[in-house]
Design a protein around this motif. Structure first.
Motif, PDB file in Angstrom:
ATOM      1  N   ASP A  45     -26.771  15.596  62.463  1.00 16.76           N
ATOM      2  CA  ASP A  45     -27.707  14.648  62.219  1.00 16.76           C
ATOM      3  C   ASP A  45     -28.402  15.032  60.818  1.00 16.76           C
ATOM      4  O   ASP A  45     -29.235  14.311  60.461  1.00 16.76           O
ATOM      5  CB  ASP A  45     -28.665  14.556  63.372  1.00 16.76           C
ATOM      6  N   GLU A  46     -28.532  16.484  60.465  1.00 16.15           N
ATOM      7  CA  GLU A  46     -29.122  16.930  59.382  1.00 16.15           C
ATOM      8  C   GLU A  46     -28.481  17.236  58.316  1.00 16.15           C
ATOM      9  O   GLU A  46     -28.940  17.032  57.244  1.00 16.15           O
ATOM     10  CB  GLU A  46     -29.745  18.175  59.726  1.00 16.15           C
ATOM     11  N   VAL A  47     -27.255  17.615  58.424  1.00 15.28           N
ATOM     12  CA  VAL A  47     -26.359  17.891  57.216  1.00 15.28           C
ATOM     13  C   VAL A  47     -25.078  17.209  57.216  1.00 15.28           C
ATOM     14  O   VAL A  47     -24.491  17.055  58.146  1.00 15.28           O
ATOM     15  CB  VAL A  47     -26.102  19.331  57.484  1.00 15.28           C
ATOM     16  N   LEU A  48     -24.392  17.003  55.869  1.00 15.45           N
ATOM     17  CA  LEU A  48     -23.324  16.537  55.936  1.00 15.45           C
ATOM     18  C   LEU A  48     -22.708  17.715  54.800  1.00 15.45           C
ATOM     19  O   LEU A  48     -22.921  17.903  53.852  1.00 15.45           O
ATOM     20  CB  LEU A  48     -23.279  15.160  55.062  1.00 15.45           C
ATOM     21  N   PHE A  49     -21.479  17.983  55.531  1.00 11.20           N
ATOM     22  CA  PHE A  49     -20.511  19.073  54.988  1.00 11.20           C
ATOM     23  C   PHE A  49     -19.302  18.390  54.176  1.00 11.20           C
ATOM     24  O   PHE A  49     -18.661  17.854  54.818  1.00 11.20           O
ATOM     25  CB  PHE A  49     -20.063  19.900  55.983  1.00 11.20           C
ATOM     26  N   LEU A  50     -19.145  18.617  53.065  1.00 13.78           N
ATOM     27  CA  LEU A  50     -18.172  18.113  52.016  1.00 13.78           C
ATOM     28  C   LEU A  50     -17.367  19.333  51.492  1.00 13.78           C
ATOM     29  O   LEU A  50     -17.950  20.382  51.119  1.00 13.78           O
ATOM     30  CB  LEU A  50     -18.589  17.171  50.947  1.00 13.78           C
ATOM     31  N   ASP A  51     -16.133  19.098  51.172  1.00  7.67           N
ATOM     32  CA  ASP A  51     -15.642  20.119  50.306  1.00  7.67           C
ATOM     33  C   ASP A  51     -16.085  20.031  48.790  1.00  7.67           C
ATOM     34  O   ASP A  51     -16.703  19.025  48.524  1.00  7.67           O
ATOM     35  CB  ASP A  51     -13.814  19.655  50.048  1.00  7.67           C
ATOM     36  N   VAL A  52     -16.173  21.032  48.219  1.00 12.69           N
ATOM     37  CA  VAL A  52     -16.684  20.903  46.767  1.00 12.69           C
ATOM     38  C   VAL A  52     -15.871  20.306  45.951  1.00 12.69           C
ATOM     39  O   VAL A  52     -14.593  20.321  46.115  1.00 12.69           O
ATOM     40  CB  VAL A  52     -16.698  22.515  46.260  1.00 12.69           C
ATOM     41  N   PRO A  53     -16.526  19.059  45.220  1.00 15.69           N
ATOM     42  CA  PRO A  53     -15.431  18.128  44.428  1.00 15.69           C
ATOM     43  C   PRO A  53     -14.480  18.833  43.433  1.00 15.69           C
ATOM     44  O   PRO A  53     -15.228  19.866  42.504  1.00 15.69           O
ATOM     45  CB  PRO A  53     -16.440  17.255  43.884  1.00 15.69           C
ATOM     46  N   ARG A 100     -16.280  27.159  49.673  1.00 18.10           N
ATOM     47  CA  ARG A 100     -15.823  25.846  49.271  1.00 18.10           C
ATOM     48  C   ARG A 100     -16.358  24.630  49.838  1.00 18.10           C
ATOM     49  O   ARG A 100     -15.563  23.479  50.017  1.00 18.10           O
ATOM     50  CB  ARG A 100     -14.171  26.014  49.394  1.00 18.10           C
ATOM     51  N   LEU A 101     -17.500  24.794  50.459  1.00 20.32           N
ATOM     52  CA  LEU A 101     -18.212  23.708  50.992  1.00 20.32           C
ATOM     53  C   LEU A 101     -19.551  23.299  50.256  1.00 20.32           C
ATOM     54  O   LEU A 101     -20.269  24.393  49.953  1.00 20.32           O
ATOM     55  CB  LEU A 101     -18.394  24.054  52.468  1.00 20.32           C
ATOM     56  N   MET A 102     -19.897  22.065  50.375  1.00 23.17           N
ATOM     57  CA  MET A 102     -21.084  21.703  49.946  1.00 23.17           C
ATOM     58  C   MET A 102     -22.180  21.005  50.952  1.00 23.17           C
ATOM     59  O   MET A 102     -21.369  20.227  51.970  1.00 23.17           O
ATOM     60  CB  MET A 102     -21.083  20.726  48.785  1.00 23.17           C
ATOM     61  N   LYS A 103     -23.185  21.294  51.179  1.00 19.51           N
ATOM     62  CA  LYS A 103     -24.163  20.802  52.411  1.00 19.51           C
ATOM     63  C   LYS A 103     -25.137  19.731  51.360  1.00 19.51           C
ATOM     64  O   LYS A 103     -25.821  20.057  50.458  1.00 19.51           O
ATOM     65  CB  LYS A 103     -25.122  21.792  52.890  1.00 19.51           C
ATOM     66  N   ILE A 104     -25.183  18.340  51.910  1.00 19.77           N
ATOM     67  CA  ILE A 104     -25.702  17.489  51.709  1.00 19.77           C
ATOM     68  C   ILE A 104     -26.914  17.097  52.612  1.00 19.77           C
ATOM     69  O   ILE A 104     -26.593  16.936  53.758  1.00 19.77           O
ATOM     70  CB  ILE A 104     -25.164  16.312  51.161  1.00 19.77           C
ATOM     71  N   LYS A 105     -28.055  16.963  52.445  1.00 21.00           N
ATOM     72  CA  LYS A 105     -29.137  16.570  53.424  1.00 21.00           C
ATOM     73  C   LYS A 105     -28.817  15.248  54.104  1.00 21.00           C
ATOM     74  O   LYS A 105     -28.853  14.303  53.312  1.00 21.00           O
ATOM     75  CB  LYS A 105     -30.474  16.743  52.830  1.00 21.00           C
TER      76      LYS A 105
END
Length: 228
Positions: free
Chosen positions: A35-43, A83-88
Motif C-alpha cells: 500500500d505504501e511502496v512500489l518495488f521496481l527493477d532498476v531501469p 537492483r531495486l527501486m522504491k517508489i512511493k
C-alpha cells in the motif's frame, strides 16, 4: 478507470529524452507492491543503469494492446547493489491516447515547402530539412535557417516504402548548437491529416519505439531519402 492497476511482473517502459547522460529507452519490471511502496527493477538499457535521485519525480509507462498507462510517482530510494527501486504509493495515473503519445527520435532527410498564397503550389520553393523526432501529432524539423511560428508548410515524410505529403504549422522555434555550428529546431503540428495517413505515422512510431525497447538501444535514427 479500469485496467490501470499494476501487477507483479508487469513490464514497464521508460523513455528518457531530456537527459544527455541517460537519454534512451529503458525497461523495468514490477517486483513487489504494498500500500505504501512500489518495488521496481532498476531501469536498464542493455548494461546501462538509469540512476535516479531520491525524491525525484518519475514517469513510466505500461503499454497494452489497447491503451498506454502513464504512472507518476516519487522515488524513495534506489539501491544499485540491490537492483531495486522504491517508489512511493499512491501513484498518479493517466490513460494516454495511443494515437498522439509517443514521440520517437528519428533521422529522416527530406524536404518541405512554405505555403505561399501568391503562387500556385507547383511553383513553391522546396527546401531540404531533417526530421529529428516524430509522433502521431507532429514532428520536429532541423534547419540551417529559422522558420517563423505560425508558418504553414507542406512536408514530404518518407516512411519505409511510402512517402506521405502532409500539411503542418510551426508552433515553436528554438536555436541549438553542435560541432557543426548553429541550427534551428522547429516543432510542427500536423494540420487536417487524413486518418489513414495518421495511422501510417502511428504504426511507424510504435514499431520504432517497440524495436528500441526490445533491443535496449538508445534511440537513434533511421535515415530516409530525399525525394524529388
Amino acid at each position: 478507470m479500469s485496467g490501470h492497476q499494476l501487477k507483479i511482473n508487469d513490464q514497464l517502459e521508460f523513455m528518457v529524452s531530456d537527459r544527455n547522460t541517460y537519454r534512451g529507452a529503458y525497461q523495468s519490471q514490477v517486483r513487489a507492491i504494498t500500500d505504501e511502496v512500489l518495488f521496481l527493477d532498476v531501469p536498464r538499457n542493455k548494461e546501462r543503469i538509469m540512476i535516479i535521485n531520491t525524491n525525484e519525480q518519475l514517469e513510466f509507462y505500461r503499454v497494452t494492446e489497447t491503451t498506454i498507462w502513464r504512472y507518476r510517482g516519487t522515488v524513495m530510494t534506489q539501491g544499485v547493489s540491490s537492483r531495486l527501486m522504491k517508489i512511493k504509493q499512491p501513484l498518479h495515473i493517466d490513460k494516454i491516447q495511443r494515437r498522439n503519445f509517443f514521440r520517437v527520435p528519428v533521422n529522416i532527410l527530406t524536404k518541405f515547402a512554405r505555403a505561399d498564397e501568391t503562387k500556385p503550389m507547383g511553383e513553391w520553393e522546396w527546401e531540404e530539412t531533417r526530421v529529428r523526432d516524430l509522433s502521431g501529432g507532429g514532428l520536429c524539423l532541423i534547419n540551417k535557417t529559422p522558420l517563423k511560428a505560425g508558418l504553414q508548410l507542406v512536408i514530404d515524410l518518407p516512411l519505409n516504402q511510402e512517402t506521405l505529403q502532409l500539411w503542418g504549422e510551426v508552433k515553436r522555434v528554438g536555436m541549438e548548437c553542435d560541432d557543426e555550428g548553429l541550427f534551428y529546431v522547429s516543432g510542427v503540428e500536423f494540420l487536417d491529416i487524413f486518418p489513414s495517413d495518421q495511422d501510417l505515422v502511428v504504426q511507424y512510431v510504435f514499431a520504432k519505439q517497440r524495436s528500441l525497447l526490445r533491443k535496449g538501444n538508445t534511440p537513434g535514427g533511421e535515415e530516409g531519402t530525399l525525394n524529388s
